[in-house]
Design an enzyme around this catalytic site. Structure first.
Site, PDB file in Angstrom:
ATOM      1  N   ASP A   1       0.804  -1.227   0.000  1.00  0.00           N
ATOM      2  CA  ASP A   1       0.000   0.000   0.000  1.00  0.00           C
ATOM      3  C   ASP A   1       0.836   1.277   0.000  1.00  0.00           C
ATOM      4  O   ASP A   1       2.003   1.285   0.401  1.00  0.00           O
ATOM      5  CB  ASP A   1      -0.900   0.023   1.243  1.00  0.00           C
TER       6      ASP A   1
ATOM      7  N   HIS B   1       3.295  -2.472   3.367  1.00  0.00           N
ATOM      8  CA  HIS B   1       3.460  -1.134   2.800  1.00  0.00           C
ATOM      9  C   HIS B   1       4.837  -1.000   2.172  1.00  0.00           C
ATOM     10  O   HIS B   1       5.843  -1.356   2.801  1.00  0.00           O
ATOM     11  CB  HIS B   1       3.270  -0.066   3.877  1.00  0.00           C
TER      12      HIS B   1
END
Length: 299
Positions: A112, A267
Site C-alpha cells: 500500500d 506497505h
C-alpha cells in the site's frame, strides 16, 4: 395441425405381392389392379416425404434437462463491467461487503501507499527475481508524481489497485461528490500512466475504513473492495526497540498468521524495513504457498 402419422411405404416389401398379382390375374382386371396399387404406392410415398419435410422445418422444441440441486444452489456468473473481462461471483467475506481472502488456496501479497521512489524499485526487483506477482494499492497523487514506477509495476505483471487520491482515512465520511471525484481521479492518473486498457479492478479504503456506501461506489466504478486477513502492522514502529526487532516482529507475524487464501497487508511507501523483512519472507512464503496477484479481471 399435423394429422396421424402414416406408416412408411416399403416398395421392396410390396414387390412380391405385385408379382403374385401378375401371376394370379390375367387380362384387364390385372391391369386395373396393378395400376391401383402403383397409385397407392405413389400417394403413400409422397405423404411420407411431406411428413419428413414438415418434421425438418419444424423440429420439436428440446426438453430442458433437469437442473441438479447442487448446480442450482451455486451462484451464477454476474455480468462484467467490461465485456472482454468476464467476472465470477464471490461472497464478500470482509467488512461492509469487502473481501477478506482470495477465495482460492493462493496467497495475495498487497503493498500500500506507493509508489515510493526508493522502496518500490527495491521491492519490484525482489519480486521479479522470484517470478512472484503481487498487488499494488497506489495513492493517486503519488501515481501522478511517479508514472514511471506505475508503468514498471504493470509491465512486471502485478495487479493494480486504487487506494484513493490522498489517503484520507475518513474518506467514507466525505460527501458523495468528493468520493466520486477521488476514486475517478485516481483511476484516471493510473490510466494516464499505463493506458486506458489496463484494468483497475480493486479498491482499498485508506485504513480499511469501508462502509457499504463506499463499497457500492467502488463497485459502480468496476472495482471490488479488498480488505485483508493478515496485518503485521509494518507501519507501527512503537512496539519495537529498534529496526532489527521491528523486522523480526513483521516476519514473525506474517509467518504465524498466513494461511491458504490469505490477503497479506504490507506497505512499500516509507517503510524500508518492510522491504528488508520481505527478503526473508518471500522465500519462506514461496516454499509453502502459491503467491499470486489478485485476478486482474476482478471477481
Amino acid at each position: 395441425m399435423t394429422g396421424p402419422v402414416r406408416p412408411r411405404c416399403n416398395p421392396a416389401a410390396l414387390a412380391p405381392r405385385l408379382v403374385g398379382m401378375r401371376l394370379a390375374t390375367k387380362g384387364p382386371v390385372a391391369g386395373i389392379l396393378i395400376t391401383a396399387v402403383l397409385i397407392l404406392l405413389g400417394t403413400t410415398a409422397g405423404d411420407s416425404d411431406r411428413d419428413r419435410v414438415r418434421g425438418a422445418a419444424s423440429p420439436a422444441p428440446p426438453v430442458p434437462a433437469p437442473i441438479p440441486v447442487a448446480a442450482a444452489a451455486s451462484p451464477s456468473p454476474a455480468p462484467s463491467s467490461s465485456p472482454s473481462a468476464p467476472r465470477s461471483v464471490r461472497t464478500a467475506d470482509g467488512p461492509a461487503g469487502s473481501f477478506l481472502t482470495t477465495g482460492t488456496a493462493a496467497v495475495a501479497l498487497t503493498f500500500d501507499d506507493g509508489p515510493d521512489p526508493i522502496n518500490t524499485p527495491r521491492l519490484l526487483a525482489m519480486l521479479r527475481e522470484r517470478h512472484i506477482h503481487a498487488t499494488f494499492c497506489m495513492v493517486g497523487f503519488r501515481v501522478r508524481d511517479r508514472p514511471d514506477l506505475v508503468r514498471q509495476i504493470a509491465a512486471d505483471g502485478h495487479t493494480l489497485c486504487n487506494h484513493s487520491w490522498q489517503h484520507l482515512t475518513d474518506l467514507a465520511k466525505r460527501d458523495d461528490a468528493y468520493i466520486d471525484w477521488d476514486l475517478r481521479h485516481t483511476n484516471d492518473m493510473i490510466h494516464a500512466a499505463v493506458g486506458a486498457d489496463v484494468p483497475v479492478r480493486y479498491f482499498r479504503a485508506p485504513g480499511g475504513n469501508f462502509t457499504p456506501a463506499l463499497v457500492a461506489k467502488a463497485k459502480s466504478l468496476g472495482m471490488d473492495s479488498i480488505y485483508w486477513d493478515v496485518d503485521p502492522r509494518d507501519w507501527d514502529h512503537k512496539p519495537d526497540a529498534n529496526a532489527a526487532a521491528h523486522i523480526a516482529r513483521v516476519v514473525g507475524d506474517v509467518q504465524h498468521h498466513v494461511r491458504p487464501g490469505s490477503i497479506v497487508l504490507s506497505h512499500d511507501n516509507g517503510q524500508p524495513n518492510t522491504i528488508t523483512a520481505y527478503q526473508s519472507l518471500l522465500p519462506w512464503l514461496q516454499e509453502r504457498y502459491a503467491l499470486e496477484g489478485l485476478p486482474p479481471s476482478g471477481w
